[in-house]
Design a protein around this motif. Structure first.
Motif, PDB file in Angstrom:
ATOM      1  N   ASN A  89       0.904  -1.280   0.144  1.00  0.00           N
ATOM      2  CA  ASN A  89       0.150  -0.071   0.207  1.00  0.00           C
ATOM      3  C   ASN A  89       0.857   1.271  -0.003  1.00  0.00           C
ATOM      4  O   ASN A  89       0.514   2.275   0.458  1.00  0.00           O
ATOM      5  CB  ASN A  89      -1.010  -0.203   1.161  1.00  0.00           C
ATOM      6  CG  ASN A  89      -2.137   1.016   1.151  1.00  0.00           C
ATOM      7  OD1 ASN A  89      -2.511   1.335  -0.131  1.00  0.00           O
ATOM      8  ND2 ASN A  89      -2.442   1.645   2.424  1.00  0.00           N
ATOM      9  N   ASN A  90       1.950   1.206  -0.469  1.00  0.00           N
ATOM     10  CA  ASN A  90       3.012   2.310  -0.435  1.00  0.00           C
ATOM     11  C   ASN A  90       2.695   3.571  -1.392  1.00  0.00           C
ATOM     12  O   ASN A  90       2.850   4.560  -0.838  1.00  0.00           O
ATOM     13  CB  ASN A  90       4.318   1.953  -1.070  1.00  0.00           C
ATOM     14  CG  ASN A  90       5.342   2.931  -0.757  1.00  0.00           C
ATOM     15  OD1 ASN A  90       5.688   3.407   0.672  1.00  0.00           O
ATOM     16  ND2 ASN A  90       6.287   3.495  -1.542  1.00  0.00           N
ATOM     17  N   ASP A  91       1.754   3.308  -2.198  1.00  0.00           N
ATOM     18  CA  ASP A  91       1.103   4.537  -2.946  1.00  0.00           C
ATOM     19  C   ASP A  91      -0.350   4.664  -2.874  1.00  0.00           C
ATOM     20  O   ASP A  91      -1.060   5.499  -3.584  1.00  0.00           O
ATOM     21  CB  ASP A  91       1.599   3.984  -4.500  1.00  0.00           C
ATOM     22  CG  ASP A  91       2.770   3.967  -4.587  1.00  0.00           C
ATOM     23  OD1 ASP A  91       3.522   5.045  -4.746  1.00  0.00           O
ATOM     24  OD2 ASP A  91       3.355   2.829  -5.214  1.00  0.00           O
ATOM     25  N   GLY A  92      -0.923   4.094  -1.742  1.00  0.00           N
ATOM     26  CA  GLY A  92      -2.346   4.372  -1.521  1.00  0.00           C
ATOM     27  C   GLY A  92      -3.235   3.456  -2.179  1.00  0.00           C
ATOM     28  O   GLY A  92      -4.386   3.703  -2.346  1.00  0.00           O
ATOM     29  N   GLN A  93      -2.666   2.395  -3.034  1.00  0.00           N
ATOM     30  CA  GLN A  93      -3.724   1.583  -3.759  1.00  0.00           C
ATOM     31  C   GLN A  93      -4.696   0.931  -3.049  1.00  0.00           C
ATOM     32  O   GLN A  93      -5.363   0.342  -3.626  1.00  0.00           O
ATOM     33  CB  GLN A  93      -2.930   0.615  -4.525  1.00  0.00           C
ATOM     34  CG  GLN A  93      -1.837  -0.361  -3.912  1.00  0.00           C
ATOM     35  CD  GLN A  93      -0.652   0.225  -3.799  1.00  0.00           C
ATOM     36  OE1 GLN A  93      -0.326   1.257  -3.499  1.00  0.00           O
ATOM     37  NE2 GLN A  93       0.529  -0.485  -4.093  1.00  0.00           N
ATOM     38  N   LEU A  94      -4.546   0.619  -1.841  1.00  0.00           N
ATOM     39  CA  LEU A  94      -5.723  -0.133  -1.013  1.00  0.00           C
ATOM     40  C   LEU A  94      -6.865   0.813  -0.657  1.00  0.00           C
ATOM     41  O   LEU A  94      -8.010   0.477  -0.408  1.00  0.00           O
ATOM     42  CB  LEU A  94      -5.200  -0.511   0.228  1.00  0.00           C
ATOM     43  CG  LEU A  94      -3.832  -1.618   0.012  1.00  0.00           C
ATOM     44  CD1 LEU A  94      -3.723  -2.259   1.786  1.00  0.00           C
ATOM     45  CD2 LEU A  94      -4.322  -2.606  -0.820  1.00  0.00           C
ATOM     46  N   GLY A  95      -6.729   2.020  -0.658  1.00  0.00           N
ATOM     47  CA  GLY A  95      -7.865   3.082  -0.616  1.00  0.00           C
ATOM     48  C   GLY A  95      -8.250   3.256   1.006  1.00  0.00           C
ATOM     49  O   GLY A  95      -9.291   3.800   0.963  1.00  0.00           O
ATOM     50  N   ASP A  96      -7.127   3.093   1.973  1.00  0.00           N
ATOM     51  CA  ASP A  96      -7.712   3.121   3.258  1.00  0.00           C
ATOM     52  C   ASP A  96      -7.459   4.259   3.877  1.00  0.00           C
ATOM     53  O   ASP A  96      -7.548   4.548   5.110  1.00  0.00           O
ATOM     54  CB  ASP A  96      -7.389   1.756   4.202  1.00  0.00           C
ATOM     55  CG  ASP A  96      -5.654   1.879   4.242  1.00  0.00           C
ATOM     56  OD1 ASP A  96      -5.054   2.692   3.611  1.00  0.00           O
ATOM     57  OD2 ASP A  96      -5.279   0.893   4.577  1.00  0.00           O
ATOM     58  N   GLY A  97      -6.719   5.307   3.248  1.00  0.00           N
ATOM     59  CA  GLY A  97      -6.288   6.328   3.942  1.00  0.00           C
ATOM     60  C   GLY A  97      -5.015   6.555   4.115  1.00  0.00           C
ATOM     61  O   GLY A  97      -4.566   7.623   4.790  1.00  0.00           O
ATOM     62  N   THR A  98      -4.311   5.326   4.281  1.00  0.00           N
ATOM     63  CA  THR A  98      -2.833   5.228   4.645  1.00  0.00           C
ATOM     64  C   THR A  98      -1.748   4.695   3.425  1.00  0.00           C
ATOM     65  O   THR A  98      -2.548   4.257   2.642  1.00  0.00           O
ATOM     66  CB  THR A  98      -2.829   4.411   5.735  1.00  0.00           C
ATOM     67  OG1 THR A  98      -2.686   2.909   5.387  1.00  0.00           O
ATOM     68  CG2 THR A  98      -4.174   4.405   7.107  1.00  0.00           C
TER      69      THR A  98
END
Length: 256
Positions: A89-98
């Motif tokens: 999720n280093n680029d925010g691809q999970l969309g959880d705000g982190t």
């Protein structure tokens, strides 16, 4: 064609009745839909695992309806419309705000009808036809009008029927049959006649029923069954040029 996004219970095949649909993407990205009748006849079946009764009422636990995988992240859509993400999720691809990598799935949003992933970005279509995107955006593939990564979903378009994601570019088909593209365009994969990157969607064609994206090329099928392609072309000899910056007709498909 019915004007609504494709989903587990809403998938529409423009070429006839479907039972199994698999859309492979580059670098391991895959979007999988399974028809409710994929493994049997259209007859009443036994209650699935997870079904039962609670408080005197029957219920069925939500099951997975669709999955998508990026380079190092994964998403899945449950039959209740909830979208869940996990992985890098280093680029925010999970969309959880982190930017925290997750080894367990987390719910991101509800009322989702379709989900796809690029290399390090993700897109989904909600039941109301709105398109949302998150993650890596240095090439404009989120269609947000900026080149800033987004840690949460940002709205990219309305009236969307189907979405596809390449490594660093994205395509979507609207309910009116128009095809739109955004993101990396180094090899003409957006099909707009240029190699300019686009951080807002640009309309490419009309009368389109389905689109797909590879690493640096894109394809789409029109209502008449014709298949069109654009982008990197060194191994796909549809034209003399190694790059097609405008859609080039490949073949005519046989309709059922």
């Amino acid at each position: 064609m019915e004007n609504r996004p494709m989903a587990f219970s809403k998938m529409i095949n423009p070429f006839g009745r479907w039972r199994f649909f698999l859309l492979p993407m580059v670098l391991g990205t895959m979007l999988l839909f399974i028809s409710p009748t994929a493994f049997g006849a259209d007859t009443e079946q036994a209650a699935p695992a997870g079904a039962g009764e609670r408080g005197g009422q029957s219920f069925e636990e939500p099951r997975t309806a669709a999955i998508a995988a990026g380079l190092y992240h994964s998403l899945y859509l449950k039959t209740d419309g909830s979208l869940w993400t996990m992985g890098y999720n280093n680029d925010g691809q999970l969309g959880d705000g982190t930017t925290n990598t997750r080894s367990t799935a987390e719910k991101i949003v509800a009322d989702v009808a379709q989900v796809v992933t690029g290399n390090v970005h993700s897109l989904f279509v909600k039941e109301d036809g709105t398109l949302w995107a998150m993650g890596w955006n240095r090439d404009g593939q989120l269609g947000s009008g900026t080149n800033v990564n987004s840690l949460r979903p940002v709205k990219a378009a309305e009236g969307v029927y189907q979405v596809a994601a390449g490594v660093f570019h994205s395509l979507f088909v609207k309910q009116d049959g128009t095809l739109w593209a955004m993101g990396n365009n180094q090899d003409g994969q957006l099909g707009d006649g240029t190699t300019a990157y686009r951080n807002t969607p640009v309309m490419i064609s009309s009368d389109v029923v389905q689109a797909a994206a590879g690493s640096a090329h894109s394809l789409f099928v029109k209502k008449d069954g014709s298949l069109w392609a654009m982008g990197w072309n060194c191994l796909l000899y549809t034209s003399p040029s190694p790059r097609d910056m405008i859609p080039d007709r490949v073949c005519r498909l046989l309709l059922e």
